[in-house]
Design a protein around this motif. Structure first.
Motif, short mmCIF file in Angstrom:
data_model
loop_
_atom_site.label_atom_id
_atom_site.label_comp_id
_atom_site.label_asym_id
_atom_site.label_seq_id
_atom_site.Cartn_x
_atom_site.Cartn_y
_atom_site.Cartn_z
N ILE A 233 0.37 -1.11 -0.11
CA ILE A 233 0.43 0.14 0.02
C ILE A 233 1.12 1.35 0.18
CG2 ILE A 233 -1.88 1.23 1.51
CD1 ILE A 233 -2.89 -1.24 2.31
N THR A 234 1.97 1.28 0.73
CA THR A 234 3.19 2.51 0.87
C THR A 234 3.46 2.42 -0.70
OG1 THR A 234 3.63 2.01 3.43
CG2 THR A 234 4.70 3.09 2.01
N ALA A 235 3.37 1.18 -1.31
CA ALA A 235 5.02 1.27 -2.65
C ALA A 235 4.19 1.97 -3.95
CB ALA A 235 5.30 0.10 -2.72
N HIS A 236 2.32 1.88 -3.72
CA HIS A 236 1.27 2.50 -4.55
C HIS A 236 1.50 4.04 -4.23
CE1 HIS A 236 -0.51 -2.03 -4.90
NE2 HIS A 236 0.50 -2.18 -6.23
N ARG A 237 1.40 4.48 -3.54
CA ARG A 237 1.02 5.78 -3.15
C ARG A 237 2.27 6.52 -3.10
NH1 ARG A 237 -2.41 8.41 -3.51
NH2 ARG A 237 -4.23 7.53 -2.14
N LYS A 238 3.24 5.44 -3.48
CA LYS A 238 4.48 6.44 -3.73
C LYS A 238 4.32 6.39 -5.00
CE LYS A 238 7.56 6.05 0.10
NZ LYS A 238 8.58 5.00 0.44
N VAL A 239 4.85 5.19 -5.73
CA VAL A 239 4.02 5.23 -7.27
C VAL A 239 2.92 6.25 -8.03
CG1 VAL A 239 3.89 4.16 -9.54
CG2 VAL A 239 5.42 3.13 -7.35
N MET A 240 2.43 6.39 -7.30
CA MET A 240 1.11 7.05 -8.04
C MET A 240 1.53 8.96 -7.93
SD MET A 240 -3.12 5.20 -7.19
CE MET A 240 -2.59 5.58 -5.21
N ASP A 241 1.76 9.12 -6.47
CA ASP A 241 2.39 10.00 -5.64
C ASP A 241 2.97 11.11 -7.45
OD1 ASP A 241 0.74 10.01 -3.84
OD2 ASP A 241 2.70 10.50 -2.24
N ALA A 242 3.59 10.13 -8.01
CA ALA A 242 4.73 10.27 -8.32
C ALA A 242 4.23 10.09 -10.41
CB ALA A 242 6.22 9.16 -9.37
N ILE A 243 2.84 9.49 -10.25
CA ILE A 243 2.77 9.20 -11.53
C ILE A 243 1.91 10.79 -12.05
CG2 ILE A 243 0.52 8.77 -13.11
CD1 ILE A 243 1.14 6.10 -11.83
N LYS A 244 0.94 11.74 -10.43
CA LYS A 244 0.85 12.08 -10.75
C LYS A 244 1.18 13.80 -10.63
CE LYS A 244 -3.33 10.68 -7.05
NZ LYS A 244 -3.18 11.00 -6.29
N ALA A 245 1.86 13.46 -10.41
CA ALA A 245 3.24 14.87 -10.48
C ALA A 245 3.86 15.52 -12.23
CB ALA A 245 4.68 14.63 -9.35
N LYS A 246 3.48 13.62 -12.45
CA LYS A 246 4.46 13.93 -13.90
C LYS A 246 6.17 13.08 -14.24
CE LYS A 246 -0.19 15.90 -16.49
NZ LYS A 246 -0.40 16.69 -17.74
N ASP A 247 6.61 12.63 -13.14
CA ASP A 247 7.48 13.15 -12.65
C ASP A 247 7.73 11.03 -12.94
OD1 ASP A 247 9.84 12.41 -11.94
OD2 ASP A 247 10.25 13.78 -10.17
N GLY A 248 8.08 10.72 -14.37
CA GLY A 248 8.62 10.02 -14.92
C GLY A 248 9.77 9.04 -14.59
N ASP A 249 11.14 10.22 -14.17
CA ASP A 249 11.93 9.62 -13.51
C ASP A 249 11.55 8.63 -12.27
OD1 ASP A 249 13.26 9.71 -15.27
OD2 ASP A 249 14.46 11.66 -14.66
N ALA A 250 11.05 8.81 -10.89
CA ALA A 250 10.62 9.16 -10.44
C ALA A 250 9.60 7.52 -9.60
CB ALA A 250 9.72 10.83 -9.13
N ALA A 251 8.81 7.80 -11.13
CA ALA A 251 7.65 6.69 -11.63
C ALA A 251 8.46 5.42 -12.09
CB ALA A 251 6.15 7.16 -12.11
N ALA A 252 9.18 5.65 -12.11
CA ALA A 252 9.98 4.47 -12.95
C ALA A 252 10.69 3.90 -11.65
CB ALA A 252 10.86 4.27 -13.97
N ARG A 253 11.59 4.15 -10.70
CA ARG A 253 12.53 4.03 -9.94
C ARG A 253 11.40 3.45 -8.67
NH1 ARG A 253 14.42 8.48 -9.16
NH2 ARG A 253 13.69 9.16 -7.94
N ARG A 254 10.24 4.18 -8.08
CA ARG A 254 9.93 3.87 -7.28
C ARG A 254 8.93 2.39 -7.84
NH1 ARG A 254 7.01 10.08 -5.39
NH2 ARG A 254 9.24 10.37 -4.63
#
Length: 239
Positions: free
Chosen positions: A199-220
């Motif tokens: 659940i925590t990992a999913h939230r971090k990925v979603m936050d990056a997707i929302k922010a349109k931060d592709g590098d962070a989304a891929a890394r997380r």
């Protein structure tokens, strides 16, 4: 003495199938158009009815034509869909006895890139769908409903790939989703500790997707999938 290599002559049915396939995929024969019946195809190509029938059977298996029933029979041209890829990949996995580890490695290679593309291409509707999946995941976890939790977890991952708006990635993930579902139903795999980490990992990925931060989304997503593969290997050995 002449050194003549072995000569392989293609089957007549394969030649006709190749010809028709190219015309369909290039758009020279458009979707919905009726192909000539077996007799007419035989007359035009100079092939036997059995060769024509075999060629049409190949194209039907590839999802490029649909047979019509009735006295006149015949075949209509259809375009390949995502279901065509999904069916082929599923059959390959089962027919070749592909190792679960190989399926997991493929997923680990695809999902970080999918998360990156999701951050680049996502819409507000995609974000709403991700949030809905995540809420379903949290509720199932809190209720201790492991079956619902497993399904919601898989739905969330599929939704991330959908948000990438990449048709090939979407088809491939859909194709291997059942194998992934089986992998995550290992006894003891979805403990409360694991569920909370997910659940925590999913939230971090979603936050990056929302922010349109592709590098962070891929890394997380990469970190999340790495932990997932380690856990599956660990529990798979114990089972």
């Amino acid at each position: 003495m002449l050194n003549i290599p072995s000569i392989h002559v293609p089957k007549a049915a394969d030649v006709l199938a190749d010809l028709l396939r190219e015309k369909i995929l290039s758009g020279k024969i458009i979707e919905g158009m009726d192909l000539p019946n077996e007799r007419e195809l035989g007359e035009q190509s100079g092939l036997s009815r059995s060769s024509v029938r075999e060629a049409l059977r190949v194209l039907e298996g590839e999802g490029l034509i649909a047979k019509r029933v009735g006295r006149n029979g015949g075949s209509a041209v259809v375009r390949p869909t995502s279901k065509t890829i999904e069916r082929s990949v599923r059959m390959f996995i089962r027919g070749q006895g592909i190792r679960l580890e190989a399926v997991l490695e493929a997923r680990s290679a695809i999902e970080p890139a999918s998360a990156q593309f999701a951050a680049m291409h996502r819409t507000e509707e995609d974000i709403e769908a991700l949030e809905a999946c995540h809420t379903k995941l949290e509720l199932a976890s809190a209720a201790g409903d492991l079956s619902a939790y497993t399904k919601a977890n898989l739905e969330w991952h599929v939704q991330v790939v959908r948000a990438s708006h990449n048709e090939l990635l979407m088809s491939f993930i859909s194709a291997i989703s059942q194998s992934v579902f089986v992998a995550t139903e290992l006894e003891g795999f979805n403990s409360l500790e694991v569920r909370n980490a997910v659940i925590t990992a999913h939230r971090k990925v979603m936050d990056a997707i929302k922010a349109k931060d592709g590098d962070a989304a891929a890394r997380r997503m990469g970190r999340h999938m790495g932990a997932y593969v380690v856990n599956v290997r660990h529990f798979d050995k114990k089972s």
